[in-house]
Enzyme design. Structure first.
Site, mmCIF file in Angstrom:
data_model
loop_
_atom_site.group_PDB
_atom_site.id
_atom_site.type_symbol
_atom_site.label_atom_id
_atom_site.label_comp_id
_atom_site.label_asym_id
_atom_site.label_seq_id
_atom_site.Cartn_x
_atom_site.Cartn_y
_atom_site.Cartn_z
ATOM 1 C CG MET A 11 -0.157 0.746 4.890
ATOM 2 S SD MET A 11 -0.430 1.235 6.616
ATOM 3 C CE MET A 11 0.263 -0.185 7.462
ATOM 4 N N GLY A 57 -7.719 -7.706 19.723
ATOM 5 C CA GLY A 57 -6.408 -8.288 19.466
ATOM 6 C C GLY A 57 -5.969 -8.134 18.019
ATOM 7 C CG HIS A 80 13.212 17.155 44.622
ATOM 8 N ND1 HIS A 80 12.170 16.321 44.952
ATOM 9 C CD2 HIS A 80 12.908 18.384 45.136
ATOM 10 C CE1 HIS A 80 11.271 17.005 45.641
ATOM 11 N NE2 HIS A 80 11.697 18.262 45.770
ATOM 12 N N GLY A 128 -8.313 -4.469 26.099
ATOM 13 C CA GLY A 128 -6.858 -4.657 26.083
ATOM 14 C C GLY A 128 -6.171 -3.318 25.870
ATOM 15 C CE1 TYR A 129 -1.227 -3.913 27.936
ATOM 16 C CE2 TYR A 129 -1.163 -5.617 26.251
ATOM 17 C CZ TYR A 129 -0.918 -5.205 27.547
ATOM 18 O OH TYR A 129 -0.370 -6.061 28.450
ATOM 19 C CB SER A 147 -0.913 0.002 1.238
ATOM 20 O OG SER A 147 -1.458 1.288 1.424
ATOM 21 N N GLY A 196 5.300 1.567 7.391
ATOM 22 C CA GLY A 196 4.648 0.524 8.198
ATOM 23 C C GLY A 196 3.538 1.017 9.117
ATOM 24 C CD GLU A 252 -2.118 3.135 23.577
ATOM 25 O OE1 GLU A 252 -1.041 2.941 24.142
ATOM 26 O OE2 GLU A 252 -2.208 3.340 22.350
#
Ligand SMILES: Cc1cc2nc3c(=O)[nH]c(=O)nc-3n(C[C@H](O)[C@H](O)[C@H](O)COP(=O)(O)OP(=O)(O)OC[C@H]3O[C@@H](n4cnc5c(N)ncnc54)[C@H](O)[C@@H]3O)c2cc1C
Ligand SMILES: NC(=O)c1ccc[n+]([C@@H]2O[C@H](COP(=O)([O-])OP(=O)(O)OC[C@H]3O[C@@H](n4cnc5c(N)ncnc54)[C@H](O)[C@@H]3O)[C@@H](O)[C@H]2O)c1
Length: 454
Positions: free
Chosen positions: A38, A267, A441, A179-180, A35, A41, A184
């Site tokens: 893409m 998934g 700090h 799931g992730y 593609s 990726g 998100e």
């Protein structure tokens, strides 16, 4: 027929990095990408980068406190446009980086095996074949579409890729899968102002995490208005004309809920479809990944697989590390392997969750005698400064050796902190080193002093 030293199928992270590296050594390389949307990726086009751009815009949207739906929708649309600008720019950069090299040819077509050293390329204009001394499979992964009635052809149903292309903010978003990706998207669409419901098949979110961590994350989401339907079976997603209706079963009772968009986030699976692996004699695992050993060698000596398609953890930097393993065999000592790496990860919810190594359940199952350290994020001065006192930090320590077995950080800036812990683990340091380390700090990292004070 053209002959190349290396033929790479898929413009993923491992493949593109390998292409550049081999070209730098004077090798003739063919890069095949199906593609033209893409190049570069999943990560830069439809994965990490666009989602993190939207996460960032969503947080900015919260600060602007839009009142009406129209105002929220405008900020959402601007965020989608910014995401398009960013991915377009990166896609071009990725394409040019390889295409500008004299000894790399980028083919825009579908690659499939004809034999162990011959690959067919189907472009829009022609079908051709190329020969490769070495062949590298880097075709990524695709969304798992569960067998739920009404998904196919339903205009209200989206994957993580198509939802990000939606120009209009859904007022009600249903997410199938906790799931992730589910979390998100729940986090960012809530921040944009959508009413989000997550339908999770199991009785806990992100099932691979310890229960206390999953519960802390669920509570933080509930506090910001996300609704969860846990332990439910989604039976149908109905196209009811002006909306989608989710039909689900909970404790044996049939229930329904309306939504303006439904995200399938159940998934992702290795993408081997259409590769015709059989023609080359490349074997698959029972879960459908290309079967590789710890050096990422397939069942055929001149063919390797990298990234999601090889069935390991699905992260961009794993694909990058796969490149290092392959390169080490081509030009190095050949000792590098996937078996001895510790892989950290971050989920970009708000606050982010990051982890490296074993959790408590896994350490117990492996028979370790452990010390558990916990710290609420509210105890960290910097978390208070950032007005993000939400979260929980947890470490799993081997009580017999003092080594860190794993760490889970659900707190602001955890995506930076986790890399410190990963380095300590790789260096084989005792947990006391982090306990006694001098940190600047006020920072989130200094919380590691307190977390490891057990
Ligand atoms: C929504 C989302 C968010 C994510 N967020 C993160 C994150 O924050 N951090 C992180 O590290 N990871 C994240 N990931 C995971 C990460 O994007 C993937 O693990 C990574 O991109 C996989 O890279 P890869 O090298 O395996 O291949 P990919 O980058 O997936 O590339 C494979 C390429 O092969 C092409 N292709 C496929 N078949 C063929 C064929 N037959 N012929 C030619 N070309 C073909 C595809 O079009 C694609 O361009 C996320 C994923 C998703 C979906
Ligand atoms: N920040 C990151 O690095 C990042 C972000 C997003 C995704 N990713 C990668 O993408 C991969 C895929 O993410 P994902 O969230 O799609 O997969 P996942 O495997 O993490 O989660 C799928 C979830 O769907 C649930 N589920 C399965 N079938 C269901 C059904 N029929 N109904 C309701 N719930 C169901 C599972 O219990 C699980 O909680 C991740 O494993 C990760 O490697 C990485």
């Amino acid at each position: 027929m053209k002959h190349y030293d290396a033929v790479i199928i898929g413009f993923g992270k491992g493949g593109k990095t390998l292409a550049g590296s081999l070209a730098g050594m004077g090798k003739k390389v063919a890069m095949i990408e199906k593609s033209d949307k893409m190049y570069g990726g999943t990560c830069i086009n439809v994965g990490c980068i666009p989602t993190k751009s939207l996460v960032n815009s969503a947080k900015a949207s919260v600060i602007q406190k839009p009142g009406s739906y129209e105002e929220k929708n405008r900020l959402y649309w601007e965020a989608v446009e910014e995401k398009r600008r960013l991915t377009g720019m990166l896609r071009k950069k990725n394409f040019d980086k390889l295409n500008d090299l004299d000894n790399v040819t980028v083919y825009n077509g579908l690659g499939s095996f004809v034999s162990a050293n011959r690959v067919k390329i189907e472009t829009a204009e022609e079908t051709l074949e190329v020969e490769g001394g070495q062949i590298f499979i880097n075709t990524g992964s695709v969304s798992v579409i569960p067998p739920i009635k009404g998904i196919e052809g339903n205009p209200y149903v989206y994957t993580s890729v198509s939802l990000m292309e939606l120009d209009v903010l859904p007022k009600r978003l249903a997410i199938i899968g906790g799931g992730y990706i589910g979390l998100e998207y729940a986090s960012m669409y809530t921040d944009f102002g959508a009413e989000v419901t997550v339908y999770q098949i199991e009785d806990k979110l992100i099932p691979r995490e310890d229960r206390d961590i999953a519960e802390a994350i669920q509570k933080a989401f509930e506090d910001k208005g996300v609704h969860f339907e846990m332990n439910v079976q989604t039976e149908e997603i109905e196209n009811a004309g002006s909306e989608a209706v989710v039909h689900y079963k909970k404790d044996g009772t049939a229930l329904t809920a309306g939504a303006d968009a439904v995200l399938i986030a159940t998934g992702r699976k290795p993408n081997t479809e259409g590769l015709n692996l059989e023609a080359a004699g490349v074997e698959k695992t029972p879960r459908g990944a290309v079967k590789v050993d710890e050096k990422l060698r397939t069942s055929v000596p001149n063919i390797w697989a990298m990234g999601d398609v090889a069935g390991g953890l699905q992260f961009t930097y794993v694909s990058l590390d796969d490149f290092r393993i392959v390169k080490d065999q081509l030009t190095g000592s050949g000792k590098r392997a996937s078996s001895d790496r510790t892989v950290p990860y971050s989920v970009f919810i708000d606050p982010p969750f990051s982890r490296v190594g074993l959790n408590e359940e896994e350490a117990a199952a492996q028979g370790y005698h452990v010390k558990i350290a916990k710290l609420p994020a509210a105890a960290i001065p910097k978390a208070q400064v950032l007005r993000k006192p939400v979260g929980l930090l947890k470490a799993v320590i081997d009580a017999d050796t003092n080594k860190i077995l794993g760490t889970m950080l659900f707190c602001e800036e955890s995506y930076e902190m986790i890399n410190i812990v990963k380095l300590a683990m790789d260096a084989g340091l005792d947990y006391t080193v982090l306990r006694d380390q001098i940190f600047t700090h006020p920072t989130m990292s200094e919380a590691l002093n307190d977390l490891f004070a057990v």
